[in-house]
Design an enzyme around this catalytic site. Structure first.
Site, PDB file in Angstrom:
ATOM      1  N   HIS A 121       0.822  -1.220   0.000  1.00 37.91           N
ATOM      2  CA  HIS A 121       0.000   0.000   0.000  1.00 37.91           C
ATOM      3  C   HIS A 121       0.848   1.259   0.000  1.00 37.91           C
ATOM      4  O   HIS A 121       0.313   2.349   0.201  1.00 37.91           O
ATOM      5  CB  HIS A 121      -0.975  -0.005   1.188  1.00 37.91           C
ATOM      6  CG  HIS A 121      -2.044  -1.060   1.072  1.00 37.91           C
ATOM      7  ND1 HIS A 121      -2.838  -1.466   2.122  1.00 37.91           N
ATOM      8  CD2 HIS A 121      -2.448  -1.808   0.005  1.00 37.91           C
ATOM      9  CE1 HIS A 121      -3.683  -2.410   1.718  1.00 37.91           C
ATOM     10  NE2 HIS A 121      -3.456  -2.647   0.437  1.00 37.91           N
ATOM     11  N   ALA A 233       0.566  -8.965  18.923  1.00 38.99           N
ATOM     12  CA  ALA A 233       1.663  -9.314  18.016  1.00 38.99           C
ATOM     13  C   ALA A 233       3.011  -9.282  18.730  1.00 38.99           C
ATOM     14  O   ALA A 233       3.831 -10.197  18.563  1.00 38.99           O
ATOM     15  CB  ALA A 233       1.661  -8.361  16.822  1.00 38.99           C
TER      16      ALA A 233
HETATM   17  C1  BJW Z   1      -3.817  -6.472  16.682  1.00 45.83           C
HETATM   18  C2  BJW Z   1      -3.253  -5.658  17.630  1.00 45.83           C
HETATM   19  C3  BJW Z   1      -2.142  -6.174  18.280  1.00 45.83           C
HETATM   20  C4  BJW Z   1      -4.883  -4.570  16.858  1.00 45.83           C
HETATM   21  N1  BJW Z   1      -1.684  -7.385  17.945  1.00 45.83           N
HETATM   22  N2  BJW Z   1      -3.364  -7.673  16.369  1.00 45.83           N
HETATM   23  C5  BJW Z   1     -12.885  -7.396  -3.991  1.00 45.83           C
HETATM   24  C6  BJW Z   1     -14.083  -7.407  -3.292  1.00 45.83           C
HETATM   25  C7  BJW Z   1     -14.584  -6.238  -2.729  1.00 45.83           C
HETATM   26  C8  BJW Z   1     -13.903  -5.022  -2.845  1.00 45.83           C
HETATM   27  C9  BJW Z   1     -12.727  -5.014  -3.543  1.00 45.83           C
HETATM   28  C10 BJW Z   1     -12.235  -6.177  -4.110  1.00 45.83           C
HETATM   29  N3  BJW Z   1     -11.043  -5.878  -4.699  1.00 45.83           N
HETATM   30  C11 BJW Z   1     -10.788  -4.563  -4.520  1.00 45.83           C
HETATM   31  C12 BJW Z   1     -11.808  -4.007  -3.822  1.00 45.83           C
HETATM   32  C13 BJW Z   1     -11.907  -2.598  -3.424  1.00 45.83           C
HETATM   33  C14 BJW Z   1     -11.013  -2.228  -2.265  1.00 45.83           C
HETATM   34  C15 BJW Z   1     -11.444  -3.032  -1.033  1.00 45.83           C
HETATM   35  O1  BJW Z   1     -10.815  -3.978  -0.620  1.00 45.83           O
HETATM   36  N4  BJW Z   1     -12.501  -2.628  -0.384  1.00 45.83           N
HETATM   37  C16 BJW Z   1     -12.957  -3.328   0.825  1.00 45.83           C
HETATM   38  C17 BJW Z   1     -12.990  -2.339   1.999  1.00 45.83           C
HETATM   39  C18 BJW Z   1     -14.238  -4.044   0.560  1.00 45.83           C
HETATM   40  N5  BJW Z   1      -9.606  -2.440  -2.557  1.00 45.83           N
HETATM   41  C19 BJW Z   1      -8.921  -1.584  -3.277  1.00 45.83           C
HETATM   42  O2  BJW Z   1      -9.445  -0.582  -3.731  1.00 45.83           O
HETATM   43  C20 BJW Z   1      -7.457  -1.886  -3.544  1.00 45.83           C
HETATM   44  N6  BJW Z   1      -7.209  -1.745  -4.915  1.00 45.83           N
HETATM   45  C21 BJW Z   1      -7.455  -2.744  -5.792  1.00 45.83           C
HETATM   46  O3  BJW Z   1      -7.739  -3.871  -5.443  1.00 45.83           O
HETATM   47  O4  BJW Z   1      -7.365  -2.353  -7.113  1.00 45.83           O
HETATM   48  C22 BJW Z   1      -8.069  -3.110  -8.087  1.00 45.83           C
HETATM   49  C23 BJW Z   1      -9.578  -2.903  -7.893  1.00 45.83           C
HETATM   50  C24 BJW Z   1     -10.097  -1.661  -7.552  1.00 45.83           C
HETATM   51  C25 BJW Z   1     -11.474  -1.494  -7.342  1.00 45.83           C
HETATM   52  C26 BJW Z   1     -12.340  -2.578  -7.471  1.00 45.83           C
HETATM   53  C27 BJW Z   1     -11.813  -3.841  -7.799  1.00 45.83           C
HETATM   54  C28 BJW Z   1     -10.407  -3.994  -8.022  1.00 45.83           C
HETATM   55  C29 BJW Z   1      -6.572  -0.859  -2.857  1.00 45.83           C
HETATM   56  C30 BJW Z   1      -6.665  -0.938  -1.388  1.00 45.83           C
HETATM   57  C31 BJW Z   1      -5.809   0.159  -0.756  1.00 45.83           C
HETATM   58  C32 BJW Z   1      -6.085   0.229   0.718  1.00 45.83           C
HETATM   59  N7  BJW Z   1      -5.421   1.331   1.271  1.00 45.83           N
HETATM   60  C33 BJW Z   1      -5.563   1.585   2.694  1.00 45.83           C
HETATM   61  C34 BJW Z   1      -5.466   3.087   2.977  1.00 45.83           C
HETATM   62  C35 BJW Z   1      -4.120   3.615   2.860  1.00 45.83           C
HETATM   63  C36 BJW Z   1      -4.162   4.995   3.386  1.00 45.83           C
HETATM   64  C37 BJW Z   1      -2.979   5.263   4.260  1.00 45.83           C
HETATM   65  O5  BJW Z   1      -2.502   4.372   4.999  1.00 45.83           O
HETATM   66  O6  BJW Z   1      -2.570   6.390   4.247  1.00 45.83           O
HETATM   67  O7  BJW Z   1      -4.596   0.814   3.415  1.00 45.83           O
HETATM   68  S1  BJW Z   1      -7.086   1.093   3.432  1.00 45.83           S
HETATM   69  C38 BJW Z   1      -6.433   0.706   4.996  1.00 45.83           C
HETATM   70  O8  BJW Z   1      -6.827  -0.667   5.226  1.00 45.83           O
HETATM   71  C39 BJW Z   1      -4.894   0.728   4.825  1.00 45.83           C
HETATM   72  C40 BJW Z   1      -4.526  -0.619   5.394  1.00 45.83           C
HETATM   73  O9  BJW Z   1      -3.287  -1.044   4.871  1.00 45.83           O
HETATM   74  C41 BJW Z   1      -5.690  -1.495   5.000  1.00 45.83           C
HETATM   75  C42 BJW Z   1      -5.798  -2.747   5.797  1.00 45.83           C
HETATM   76  O10 BJW Z   1      -6.070  -2.467   7.137  1.00 45.83           O
HETATM   77  P1  BJW Z   1      -5.482  -3.392   8.275  1.00 45.83           P
HETATM   78  O11 BJW Z   1      -4.015  -3.355   8.244  1.00 45.83           O
HETATM   79  O12 BJW Z   1      -6.119  -4.714   8.205  1.00 45.83           O
HETATM   80  O13 BJW Z   1      -5.917  -2.578   9.585  1.00 45.83           O
HETATM   81  P2  BJW Z   1      -7.280  -2.615  10.419  1.00 45.83           P
HETATM   82  O14 BJW Z   1      -7.325  -1.406  11.281  1.00 45.83           O
HETATM   83  O15 BJW Z   1      -8.453  -2.858   9.553  1.00 45.83           O
HETATM   84  O16 BJW Z   1      -7.146  -3.914  11.340  1.00 45.83           O
HETATM   85  C43 BJW Z   1      -6.190  -4.003  12.371  1.00 45.83           C
HETATM   86  C44 BJW Z   1      -6.234  -5.426  12.917  1.00 45.83           C
HETATM   87  O17 BJW Z   1      -5.214  -5.566  13.876  1.00 45.83           O
HETATM   88  C45 BJW Z   1      -7.559  -5.779  13.614  1.00 45.83           C
HETATM   89  O18 BJW Z   1      -7.978  -7.059  13.156  1.00 45.83           O
HETATM   90  C46 BJW Z   1      -7.192  -5.834  15.095  1.00 45.83           C
HETATM   91  O19 BJW Z   1      -7.924  -6.831  15.812  1.00 45.83           O
HETATM   92  C47 BJW Z   1      -5.737  -6.214  15.022  1.00 45.83           C
HETATM   93  N8  BJW Z   1      -4.937  -5.737  16.131  1.00 45.83           N
HETATM   94  N9  BJW Z   1      -4.009  -4.475  17.693  1.00 45.83           N
HETATM   95  C48 BJW Z   1      -2.366  -8.103  16.982  1.00 45.83           C
HETATM   96  N10 BJW Z   1      -1.530  -5.448  19.243  1.00 45.83           N
END
Ligand code: BJW
Ligand code: ZN
Length: 244
Positions: A121, A233
């Site tokens: 990302h 973690a």
């Molecule tokens: C602990 C803890 C501790 C806490 N120990 N654990 C297929 C189906 C449906 C939708 C789509 C699809 N394919 C693509 C999409 C669209 C979209 C998407 O996925 N949408 C969903 C929300 C449904 N994806 C995209 O647009 C991606 N592009 C793409 O696929 O291009 C082709 C395409 C486009 C459009 C349609 C189809 C295809 C790009 C995604 C880019 C995501 N970017 C972000 C924002 C960046 C901004 C920034 O950082 O400045 O990246 S979103 C945000 O979420 C960020 C993160 O990297 C990402 C993931 O989040 P993460 O890391 O999982 O964090 P959290 O907060 O959600 O979870 C934290 C976890 O930690 C929790 O589970 C806690 O329990 C745990 N935790 N403390 C262990 N101490």
């Protein structure tokens, strides 16, 4: 107290494996003090990441989006890798074929010394010109708003993949290959909601890999993986990797 059965099994798998892939998310950096996206501390001025991390939000109000990034840069600049980041570097050095895929943009894995990795990302310490597309490192905190390209004067944006944008195809190919060909996949601290990373657990399972999840809470991946370990973690990951 003896370690939980899941921990013993993952330790044994890691000890024998010659090909290991790791996927990390915001939870691994939560233990360094970086807010997660979907936790209670993930909000900024009542905006969710989904409201600001889009090309449409930047086109509408680049100043607002840059203010959000300045807030995050200020937080992240004070944070350091934790024992989980460091343990993964030990694993990288020990395993024949290792690849780390991180969704995190905070740079804490490379700060810990990780080399075999894709930041799928992007990275908050890089900026990209919206005109000439050049990418530069930029550690300014705060960054002057609105920042302009030193080469052509165009508006700079964070070098980060926003919702609806495609990942770098080389990163995606490299990551999919590492997920599809590993013996063990560790999934650490991600909610498993954002694609394409959300599909990696099932991709690895279909390819016959052993998949383990480490997370504070259950996620959609918990149903798919071989072993789901609930815990922080920074406590669990070093325990899985260190032999003593
Ligand atoms: C602990 C803890 C501790 C806490 N120990 N654990 C297929 C189906 C449906 C939708 C789509 C699809 N394919 C693509 C999409 C669209 C979209 C998407 O996925 N949408 C969903 C929300 C449904 N994806 C995209 O647009 C991606 N592009 C793409 O696929 O291009 C082709 C395409 C486009 C459009 C349609 C189809 C295809 C790009 C995604 C880019 C995501 N970017 C972000 C924002 C960046 C901004 C920034 O950082 O400045 O990246 S979103 C945000 O979420 C960020 C993160 O990297 C990402 C993931 O989040 P993460 O890391 O999982 O964090 P959290 O907060 O959600 O979870 C934290 C976890 O930690 C929790 O589970 C806690 O329990 C745990 N935790 N403390 C262990 N101490
Ligand atoms: Zn430029």
């Amino acid at each position: 107290m003896p370690p939980a059965a899941g921990i013993v099994e993952v330790k044994a798998r890691l000890a024998d494996a010659r090909a290991v892939t790791v996927l990390t998310g915001a939870g691994i950096s939560a233990d360094s003090g970086v807010p997660t996206f979907r936790g209670a501390d993930g909000l900024w001025r009542n905006y969710r990441a989904e409201d600001l991390a889009t090309p449409e939000a930047f086109a509408r109000d680049p100043r607002l989006v840059w203010e959000w990034y300045n807030w995050r840069r200020e937080i992240i600049a004070t944070k350091r890798p934790n024992p989980a980041h460091h343990a993964l570097v030990e694993l990288e050095q020990r395993v024949e074929r290792f690849w780390l895929i991180t969704q995190n943009v905070d740079g804490l894995h490379p700060d810990a010394g990780a080399r075999q990795l894709s930041e799928i990302h992007g990275n908050i310490w890089k900026v990209r010109c919206t005109q000439c597309r050049q990418v530069h490192r930029n550690r300014a905190v705060p960054i002057p708003i609105l920042p302009l390209c030193p080469a052509c004067g165009g508006l700079l944006r964070p070098h980060i993949v926003w919702f609806g944008e495609s990942l770098d195809p080389d990163d995606l190919d490299r990551s999919a290959a590492a997920v599809g060909s590993c013996e063990v996949l560790l999934i650490i601290g991600t909610s498993g909601l954002v694609y394409p990373a959300a599909a990696f657990a099932s991709l690895a399972k279909q390819a016959g890999s052993f998949v383990a999840e480490i997370n504070l809470d259950p996620t959609p991946n918990s149903e798919i993986v071989n072993v789901a370990i609930q815990g922080r973690a920074q406590a669990v990951v070093p325990e899985l990797i260190r032999s003593t």
